[in-house]
Design an enzyme around this catalytic site. Structure first.
Site, PDB file in Angstrom:
ATOM      1  N   MET A  70       6.126  -2.791 -11.394  1.00 16.59           N
ATOM      2  CA  MET A  70       4.509  -2.406 -11.367  1.00 16.59           C
ATOM      3  C   MET A  70       4.101  -3.872 -11.296  1.00 16.59           C
ATOM      4  O   MET A  70       4.178  -4.621 -12.212  1.00 16.59           O
ATOM      5  CB  MET A  70       3.639  -1.571 -12.067  1.00 16.59           C
ATOM      6  CG  MET A  70       3.058  -1.472 -12.089  1.00 16.59           C
ATOM      7  SD  MET A  70       2.221  -0.924 -13.090  1.00 16.59           S
ATOM      8  CE  MET A  70       1.754  -1.826 -14.257  1.00 16.59           C
ATOM      9  N   PRO A  71       2.988  -4.027 -10.224  1.00 17.05           N
ATOM     10  CA  PRO A  71       2.442  -2.750  -8.737  1.00 17.05           C
ATOM     11  C   PRO A  71       3.520  -3.623  -7.613  1.00 17.05           C
ATOM     12  O   PRO A  71       4.233  -3.902  -7.997  1.00 17.05           O
ATOM     13  CB  PRO A  71       0.879  -3.249  -8.660  1.00 17.05           C
ATOM     14  CG  PRO A  71       1.529  -4.938  -8.444  1.00 17.05           C
ATOM     15  CD  PRO A  71       1.552  -5.067 -10.498  1.00 17.05           C
ATOM     16  N   TYR A  72       3.424  -2.410  -7.561  1.00 15.16           N
ATOM     17  CA  TYR A  72       3.831  -2.149  -5.741  1.00 15.16           C
ATOM     18  C   TYR A  72       3.366  -2.376  -4.612  1.00 15.16           C
ATOM     19  O   TYR A  72       2.115  -1.691  -4.367  1.00 15.16           O
ATOM     20  CB  TYR A  72       4.929  -0.628  -5.516  1.00 15.16           C
ATOM     21  CG  TYR A  72       6.045  -1.174  -4.011  1.00 15.16           C
ATOM     22  CD1 TYR A  72       6.593  -1.531  -3.705  1.00 15.16           C
ATOM     23  CD2 TYR A  72       5.106  -0.101  -3.210  1.00 15.16           C
ATOM     24  CE1 TYR A  72       7.326  -0.974  -2.090  1.00 15.16           C
ATOM     25  CE2 TYR A  72       5.566  -0.029  -1.407  1.00 15.16           C
ATOM     26  CZ  TYR A  72       6.412  -0.578  -1.551  1.00 15.16           C
ATOM     27  OH  TYR A  72       6.665  -1.034  -0.332  1.00 15.16           O
ATOM     28  N   GLN A 125       6.338  -5.890  -7.011  1.00 18.09           N
ATOM     29  CA  GLN A 125       7.567  -5.754  -5.516  1.00 18.09           C
ATOM     30  C   GLN A 125       6.097  -5.498  -4.589  1.00 18.09           C
ATOM     31  O   GLN A 125       5.398  -5.315  -4.262  1.00 18.09           O
ATOM     32  CB  GLN A 125       8.468  -5.224  -5.602  1.00 18.09           C
ATOM     33  CG  GLN A 125       9.040  -4.793  -6.833  1.00 18.09           C
ATOM     34  CD  GLN A 125      10.052  -3.500  -6.517  1.00 18.09           C
ATOM     35  OE1 GLN A 125      10.126  -2.545  -5.638  1.00 18.09           O
ATOM     36  NE2 GLN A 125      10.688  -3.706  -7.110  1.00 18.09           N
ATOM     37  N   THR A 142       0.197   0.087  -5.495  1.00 19.74           N
ATOM     38  CA  THR A 142      -0.108   1.144  -6.077  1.00 19.74           C
ATOM     39  C   THR A 142       0.610   0.889  -7.451  1.00 19.74           C
ATOM     40  O   THR A 142       1.388  -0.251  -7.879  1.00 19.74           O
ATOM     41  CB  THR A 142       1.201   1.853  -5.910  1.00 19.74           C
ATOM     42  OG1 THR A 142       0.828   2.050  -4.083  1.00 19.74           O
ATOM     43  CG2 THR A 142       2.222   3.204  -6.574  1.00 19.74           C
TER      44      THR A 142
END
Lengths: 65, 65, 65, 65, 65, 65
Positions: B1-3, B40, C7
């Site tokens: 996290m985060p993506y 990511q 996200t």
């Protein structure tokens, strides 16, 4: 509903995707109160240059995705 | 996290993506309290026929994407 | 174009998001040949029960997201 | 804003996408209070092995996508 | 199939979403060779602090979203 | 990698999500050659007014989501 999207680096066979789609669908039915006919599962294959973890693309990680 | 997912029209080189992945990762660490190992970053390249702005596809905009 | 979606688990302030949106936008202009007026950056905040890493939700990881 | 993403199995022509992008854009202006210049519409084409409905990939459904 | 996601700043009524879902569904049937029963349309409402255009969040643009 | 996103109408408990995250993670390890530490699974809960199937929102379908 639900809609599931799996984003990863390309490299899995159609047979692997077939099995995964069924396993994820089954999990959503059994543990997520979803109805089979409404479940959609997709796979988005990216080249190794287009997925970075910890700031380094998979292409640069010098390992199989 | 985060993506993080960057969706755009294809045309950037692996070197440009490499730099962007690192810059976005660094921004998330410094200004978003994220830990490097969990970040990511992905790039989704689309053909110019598949991205429309203001109702007009990039292919029809008669300009470089 | 491009469209960027971040996200993560909720917890960042509007000021942090403001800074990140500008930094990501600037990176895309400088290293991604994007034009400022076409860049869109979004943040999708999820509760810690709704983001799992390595099979464990952030809520269960017993640490700040 | 808004950003619209249509994910499906490949098979539509650029002309079909052109018409759809305009129709969706118009719908968002008329019924969604959106401004034309800010609307982005994208199409993500997947191979039939990568989209499953009810646990079965479109490739296995023995029909045209 | 297809799956459509509309991401924007919150502010539309359920009635507006109802009309948009039907219009987008109809467009996909008529111009995208999709079958009604397989079409899914979703709306992701974000707060104005979480959507930036040209590097500026909608909250900071001093205008209605 | 991979990143998995499950989009649905809200209504599942944290315990259901916990189980699903683990089952999906396990499926990706066993059938998708993924490494546990890189897998991210997210759930995006939408209100029933914001998810339409066959042109009708779940709120209008007069049934539990």
């Amino acid at each position: 509903m639900p809609y599931v999207q799996v984003t990863w680096v390309a490299g899995r066979t159609p047979e692997q995707k077939r099995k995964l789609a069924e396993r994820i669908t089954l999990a959503l039915i059994e543990d997520g109160r979803a109805k089979r006919e409404n479940i959609q599962v997709t796979f988005v294959d990216l080249p190794p240059t287009d997925y970075a973890e910890a700031g380094v693309t998979v292409a640069d990680q010098k390992r199989t995705p």
